[in-house]
Design an enzyme around this catalytic site. Structure first.
Site, short mmCIF file in Angstrom:
data_model
loop_
_atom_site.label_atom_id
_atom_site.label_comp_id
_atom_site.label_asym_id
_atom_site.label_seq_id
_atom_site.Cartn_x
_atom_site.Cartn_y
_atom_site.Cartn_z
CD GLU A 118 -1.07 -2.33 2.08
OE1 GLU A 118 -1.68 -3.53 2.17
OE2 GLU A 118 0.09 -2.23 2.37
CB ALA A 132 1.09 -14.67 -1.99
CE1 TYR A 133 0.56 -7.40 2.82
CE2 TYR A 133 0.08 -6.01 0.70
CZ TYR A 133 0.00 -6.20 2.17
OH TYR A 133 -0.33 -5.13 2.98
CG HIS A 134 -0.55 -6.98 -4.10
ND1 HIS A 134 -1.10 -5.54 -3.34
CD2 HIS A 134 0.63 -6.76 -4.35
CE1 HIS A 134 -0.15 -5.05 -3.27
NE2 HIS A 134 0.95 -5.65 -3.81
NE ARG A 165 -4.33 -9.50 2.79
CZ ARG A 165 -4.13 -10.64 2.02
NH1 ARG A 165 -3.43 -10.98 1.04
NH2 ARG A 165 -4.94 -11.70 2.54
#
Length: 227
Positions: A118, A132-134, A165
């Site tokens: 972000e 994977a984070y997004h 996250r």
């Protein structure tokens, strides 16, 4: 020095190249058997090599002097001095990341280095990947974010905003003996400090029971992202 000059000449190579050369010329160590020891061996070797080459390059420039037509170039001297200091600071950070990345590679781990989260924040490492984070469907409990800072001081708070996250974040550092007040605040902010095992002795008994070493970080990441 002669080996360095034969390899690179009187100039600094990229940090990746220099870190790789440090590993090649360091004593034989295994990151798979003892990642903490291997990491410190590589970092210490790179520091020796860098200071050796720096002493030569900077020494030659100082010998040339900072004057022309009998007029001392004060601004030129200040600019050169700042270049030396900034190179030292940036090189250390990149060196830590380079050697950590080599350990992750040797442990067959998947990761993203410098991916954006972000507000264009760029965590140093994201496991298993920035994709994977997004991915909102990817379980957040399987994500691991690692910040890397040679020294913490007040800069550790920057890591808190680098991956919204992930609530429980990790920070790798070489900062010895951080105060109890600061580590207590880190724990309250859900920031886990990670240091090479050799540096744990600079902390109090209570702090050491909470600290992680590199080996335990690798185990955690592998447990979350089994092959």
């Amino acid at each position: 020095l002669q080996i360095l000059l034969d390899k690179f000449g009187a100039s600094f190579p990229s940090t990746r190249v220099f870190s790789a050369f440090a590993r090649e010329t360091a004593m034989a160590v295994s990151s798979k058997d003892d990642p903490d020891h291997a990491f410190m061996t590589w970092v210490e070797q790179e520091e020796i090599l860098f200071r050796t080459l720096e002493r030569h390059i900077v020494g030659e420039r100082i010998t040339e002097g900072f004057a022309a037509n009998n007029i001392v170039d004060v601004d030129g001297f200040i600019h050169f001095s700042l270049q030396v200091q900034n190179r030292r600071k940036s090189r250390v950070g990149y060196a830590l990341e380079n050697h950590l990345e080599q350990i992750f590679i040797e442990h067959n781990m998947t990761y993203t280095r410098g991916g954006k989260t972000e507000n264009k924040s760029k965590p140093d490492f994201m496991f298993p990947s920035i994709d994977a984070y997004h991915d909102e469907l990817f379980p957040v409990e399987k994500l691991t974010m690692l910040g890397v800072k040679s020294t913490c001081k007040e800069r550790w708070r920057q890591v808190l905003a680098e991956a919204a996250r992930i609530k429980d974040k990790h920070l790798f550092t070489l900062e010895p003996g951080i105060s109890t007040n600061q580590t207590t605040e880190m724990r309250a902010k859900k920031l886990q400090l990670v240091l090479p095992q050799q540096l744990h002795e600079t902390y109090t008994d209570t702090q050491r029971s909470w600290l992680m070493n590199l080996d335990s970080l690798l185990s955690l990441v592998k447990e979350r992202h089994p092959k």
